[in-house]
Design an enzyme around this catalytic site. Structure first.
Site, PDB file in Angstrom:
ATOM      1  N   HIS A 296      26.286   8.344  51.558  1.00 50.70           N
ATOM      2  CA  HIS A 296      25.686   9.352  50.673  1.00 50.70           C
ATOM      3  C   HIS A 296      25.953  10.759  51.213  1.00 50.70           C
ATOM      4  O   HIS A 296      26.419  11.648  50.482  1.00 50.70           O
ATOM      5  CB  HIS A 296      24.181   9.076  50.586  1.00 50.70           C
ATOM      6  N   GLU A 297      25.662  10.956  52.501  1.00 46.14           N
ATOM      7  CA  GLU A 297      25.833  12.282  53.099  1.00 46.14           C
ATOM      8  C   GLU A 297      27.307  12.652  53.243  1.00 46.14           C
ATOM      9  O   GLU A 297      27.682  13.817  53.081  1.00 46.14           O
ATOM     10  CB  GLU A 297      25.141  12.328  54.461  1.00 46.14           C
TER      11      GLU A 297
ATOM     12  N   HIS B  81      28.525  14.249  50.116  1.00 53.73           N
ATOM     13  CA  HIS B  81      28.205  15.684  50.057  1.00 53.73           C
ATOM     14  C   HIS B  81      29.256  16.483  50.832  1.00 53.73           C
ATOM     15  O   HIS B  81      29.751  17.511  50.361  1.00 53.73           O
ATOM     16  CB  HIS B  81      26.828  15.949  50.676  1.00 53.73           C
TER      17      HIS B  81
END
Length: 450
Positions: A21-22, A25
């Site tokens: 998820h990170e 980003h």
């Protein structure tokens, strides 16, 4: 020991999904030439660290989460304000929105890919209707539908996959009609088929058999136990007997089940073998009313052709819609009192409990356990995608909401307004965490919601 293993599995699973998820980003920010200062996989003390292109990378000890830092921090731990055009805070709104959405989109894609790969190896159960079952409700309307047409609604409720189809069917009383809305495979036309239950009655034999196999020397069923209420409270049969005939019809006959289900006699002559000796006796049956089976058979597909390969991907892509549908239906039924609210929310303890059940199940092979854990990972990944869209502090939903509001009003919100939204969101997440914790504890200890 198993609970410890389960907790470790859950932590690693959540840590890997949070890291992806990170990283999403970070990757999107990099594509948009936005500066990042730190990328940390997992949390806690550093195990490994390095620097590349002015970005501090690290892998940490506790596999619970991850984070990307897009702002510079001074020696006292405060954010350094700057007009640097490469900082995230100074980017146009659409770029900030893309970076904020990258994490949830990554979890969504991961979940779909996990289910797609599972379907490629194991096949999948679709919502395409199969052949009618003889004697069932589908047999009565066999001329009204075409095999392999797709079920898209059940009594007006949209269904996407086998999971929400099964849920909808489980909420319908056996005495009620079922209206299936199908989509034609040939023309794409929608049409309805109504399954109408027929009430019948059948005798209860009030015996439990070791197996329905008749491959033994007596060609009968070996009785495991007999209900005390058999024959009006005077049981004739005993555990260990072999039942061979009812009214002269052998239990080994192909049509025996249809015969016994349509029986309506006041007494039944049962032939049985006890201690090697054949006996006959009259028993008074107890009759039970029932409704005919609906007989809805769903097609299973193996991914053994290019057509089924693409069908598997399309089906996996429906999982987010199916989970959303399932959640909405669950909330609706909780409001109506059909299900307990404790079943709707689960936290880390609940996830660990599910994993522990998988680990401790001695009947499943190692392959089955791995399959179940991978499937759980896919479900959690999609759930993380949606939960991160909630406007709660620490989640992407807050930034997404603020950016969308800015786009609508055409200006940046004041710090006071942002502060109020943050406080409201913080209260919501605390309440949600408390509710999830209490729900997990009550479900595990007291069996609430089961």
């Amino acid at each position: 020991m198993n609970i410890v293993i389960s907790i470790v599995i859950v932590l690693i699973l959540l840590g890997v999904l949070a890291s992806m998820h990170e990283l999403a980003h970070f990757w999107v920010a990099k594509l948009l030439k936005i500066k990042a200062f730190e990328v940390s996989l997992f949390v806690g003390p550093k195990l490994l660290s390095w620097k590349r292109n002015d970005v501090d990378f690290s892998i940490r000890l506790i596999p619970v989460g991850a984070y990307v830092r897009f702002s510079e921090i001074d020696e006292e731990g405060y954010v350094v304000k700057s007009d640097d055009p490469h900082l995230l805070i100074n980017q146009p709104r659409f770029k900030r929105l893309l970076v904020a959405l990258a994490g949830p989109v990554m979890n969504l894609i991961l979940g779909i890919l996990i289910f797609f790969l599972m379907y490629c190896f194991t096949g999948f159960v679709s919502t395409d209707i199969g052949n009618p079952v003889p004697g069932a409700q589908t047999a009565e309307v066999a001329s009204e539908y075409v095999e392999r047409d797709t079920i898209v609604k059940v009594n007006g409720a949209r269904v996407y996959m086998y999971y929400d189809f099964s849920y909808e069917m489980s909420t319908i009383d056996p005495a009620d009609d079922v209206v299936l809305t199908l989509k034609s495979r040939e023309t794409g036309r929608l049409y309805d088929v109504t399954l109408e239950p027929v009430q019948k009655r059948k005798p209860l034999l009030l015996i439990t058999v070791e197996s329905i196999s008749t491959e033994n020397e007596y060609h009968g069923w070996k009785i495991y136990s007999v209900d005390e209420e058999q024959n009006n409270g005077n049981p004739v049969l005993q555990a260990g007997d072999y039942v061979t005939h009812f009214n002269g019809v052998s239990v080994a006959d192909e049509g025996f089940e249809d015969y016994i289900n349509n029986l309506n006699d006041d007494s039944i002559t049962v032939t049985y073998v006890r201690d090697g000796v054949e006996n006959e006796a009259e028993i008074i049956p107890v009759y039970q009313d029932y409704y005919t089976d609906r007989g809805i058979v769903l097609y299973s597909y193996a991914v053994n052709s290019p057509a089924n390969f693409f069908k598997a991907f399309a089906y996996a892509a429906k999982m987010p819609a199916s989970m959303t549908n399932f959640t909405i239906r669950g909330i609706r039924d909780a409001i109506r009192g059909r299900v307990k609210v404790y079943n709707l929310v689960s936290g880390p303890i609940g996830i660990a409990s599910v994993v522990n059940d998988v680990v401790e199940d001695e009947q499943d092979s190692i392959g089955d356990k791995i399959y179940m854990l991978i499937m759980l990972g896919g479900i959690i990944s999609i759930a993380l995608a949606f939960s991160n869209l909630l406007p709660i502090p620490g989640l992407d939903g807050v930034q997404i909401l603020l950016i969308v509001v800015e786009m609508v009003i055409g200006r940046k919100l004041s710090e006071k307004a942002e502060g109020r939204l943050t406080i409201i969101g913080f209260v919501l997440i605390i309440l949600l965490l408390i509710f999830a914790f209490v729900s997990d504890i009550l479900t595990i200890i007291f069996g609430f919601g089961t």
